[in-house]
Design a protein around this motif. Structure first.
Motif, mmCIF file in Angstrom:
data_model
loop_
_atom_site.group_PDB
_atom_site.id
_atom_site.type_symbol
_atom_site.label_atom_id
_atom_site.label_comp_id
_atom_site.label_asym_id
_atom_site.label_seq_id
_atom_site.Cartn_x
_atom_site.Cartn_y
_atom_site.Cartn_z
ATOM 1 N N GLU A 186 0.851 -1.191 0.000
ATOM 2 C CA GLU A 186 0.000 0.000 0.000
ATOM 3 C C GLU A 186 0.880 1.231 0.000
ATOM 4 N N GLN A 187 0.450 2.264 -0.734
ATOM 5 C CA GLN A 187 1.187 3.520 -0.762
ATOM 6 C C GLN A 187 0.268 4.639 -0.319
ATOM 7 N N ASP A 188 0.722 5.424 0.655
ATOM 8 C CA ASP A 188 -0.026 6.572 1.140
ATOM 9 C C ASP A 188 0.084 7.676 0.091
ATOM 10 N N ALA A 189 -1.044 8.101 -0.434
ATOM 11 C CA ALA A 189 -1.049 9.108 -1.497
ATOM 12 C C ALA A 189 -0.493 10.453 -1.026
ATOM 13 N N ALA A 190 -0.697 10.786 0.241
ATOM 14 C CA ALA A 190 -0.252 12.083 0.749
ATOM 15 C C ALA A 190 1.254 12.118 1.032
ATOM 16 N N THR A 191 1.767 11.048 1.653
ATOM 17 C CA THR A 191 3.177 11.057 2.075
ATOM 18 C C THR A 191 4.094 10.279 1.136
ATOM 19 N N GLY A 192 3.529 9.383 0.349
ATOM 20 C CA GLY A 192 4.339 8.535 -0.524
ATOM 21 C C GLY A 192 4.897 7.311 0.171
ATOM 22 N N ARG A 193 4.665 7.210 1.481
ATOM 23 C CA ARG A 193 5.186 6.066 2.242
ATOM 24 C C ARG A 193 4.562 4.764 1.733
ATOM 25 N N VAL A 194 5.422 3.746 1.560
ATOM 26 C CA VAL A 194 4.968 2.441 1.106
ATOM 27 C C VAL A 194 4.995 1.483 2.285
ATOM 28 N N THR A 195 3.868 0.817 2.531
ATOM 29 C CA THR A 195 3.780 -0.178 3.595
ATOM 30 C C THR A 195 3.589 -1.544 2.945
ATOM 31 N N VAL A 196 4.505 -2.455 3.254
ATOM 32 C CA VAL A 196 4.486 -3.800 2.702
ATOM 33 C C VAL A 196 4.205 -4.773 3.833
ATOM 34 N N THR A 197 3.277 -5.675 3.639
ATOM 35 C CA THR A 197 2.945 -6.676 4.641
ATOM 36 C C THR A 197 3.355 -8.043 4.109
ATOM 37 N N ILE A 198 4.117 -8.773 4.933
ATOM 38 C CA ILE A 198 4.596 -10.105 4.564
ATOM 39 C C ILE A 198 4.286 -11.091 5.679
ATOM 40 N N THR A 199 4.234 -12.364 5.310
ATOM 41 C CA THR A 199 4.041 -13.451 6.273
ATOM 42 C C THR A 199 5.134 -14.487 6.023
ATOM 43 N N PRO A 200 5.893 -14.840 7.061
ATOM 44 C CA PRO A 200 6.952 -15.849 6.864
ATOM 45 C C PRO A 200 6.363 -17.230 6.619
ATOM 46 N N THR A 201 7.142 -18.071 5.942
ATOM 47 C CA THR A 201 6.688 -19.438 5.692
ATOM 48 C C THR A 201 6.567 -20.215 6.993
ATOM 49 N N TYR A 202 7.350 -19.842 7.981
ATOM 50 C CA TYR A 202 7.173 -20.360 9.338
ATOM 51 C C TYR A 202 7.802 -19.359 10.295
ATOM 52 N N THR A 203 7.405 -19.381 11.556
ATOM 53 C CA THR A 203 7.763 -18.354 12.516
ATOM 54 C C THR A 203 9.263 -18.133 12.653
ATOM 55 N N GLY A 204 10.060 -19.168 12.613
ATOM 56 C CA GLY A 204 11.498 -19.015 12.802
ATOM 57 C C GLY A 204 12.293 -18.877 11.519
#
Length: 160
Positions: free
Chosen positions: A31-49
């Motif tokens: 997601e990119q904030d239209a006002a600030t340009g900041r990009v937020t990326v959300t990821i999930t690991p294949t396993y916790t460790g």
């Protein structure tokens, strides 16, 4: 400027270099904030460790900075937990082409499924006459198998 989603989706998995984090289903959202340009990326690991997550975060930041987006936040979420069902069809094909047997999709029933592998087909010759040599392969998310027909060893992505 390069599309932010495309820049992140092209990041290669550091442990399985033939697939991207998008192919594996690690990439959840961009997601990119239209006002600030900041990009937020959300990821999930294949396993916790998963030891590759620090490298993946750094590679995401590098890809976005190179694409002209230096203000980046990478969020890691563990719920819902990653599943091998999230591997794309293209990802499964790339794994097989590299000699790594991908798990079949569970079918998306939404119910808890106990994986039961009747046969893991050899990615080299396609034979179902295979055997597990070790529960642990070249990375913690893969097991080492061997084909009884062509005698070739291969990694198999563990079904999660």
């Amino acid at each position: 400027m390069v599309d932010v989603r495309a820049a992140v989706a092209a990041v290669v998995d550091p442990e399985i270099r033939v697939v991207t984090i998008d192919d594996l289903g690690i990439l959840r959202s961009v997601e990119q904030d239209a006002a600030t340009g900041r990009v937020t990326v959300t990821i999930t690991p294949t396993y916790t460790g998963c030891p590759a997550m620090d490298v993946i975060r750094a590679d995401i930041r590098h890809a976005l900075t190179a694409a002209g987006h230096p203000d980046v936040e990478v969020r890691t979420v563990h719920s819902p937990a990653w599943s091998t069902d999230w591997i794309s069809d293209a990802g499964r094909a790339k794994l097989a082409a590299a000699g790594i047997a991908p798990p079949p999709p569970a079918g998306g029933t939404g119910r808890a499924v106990v994986p039961l592998t009747l046969a893991v087909r050899c990615p080299h010759c396609g034979a179902p006459e295979t055997e597990q040599v070790s529960r642990f392969g070249s990375t913690a998310c893969k097991a080492l198998w061997r084909c009884r027909s062509c005698r070739e060893p291969f990694d198999h992505v563990k079904a999660l």
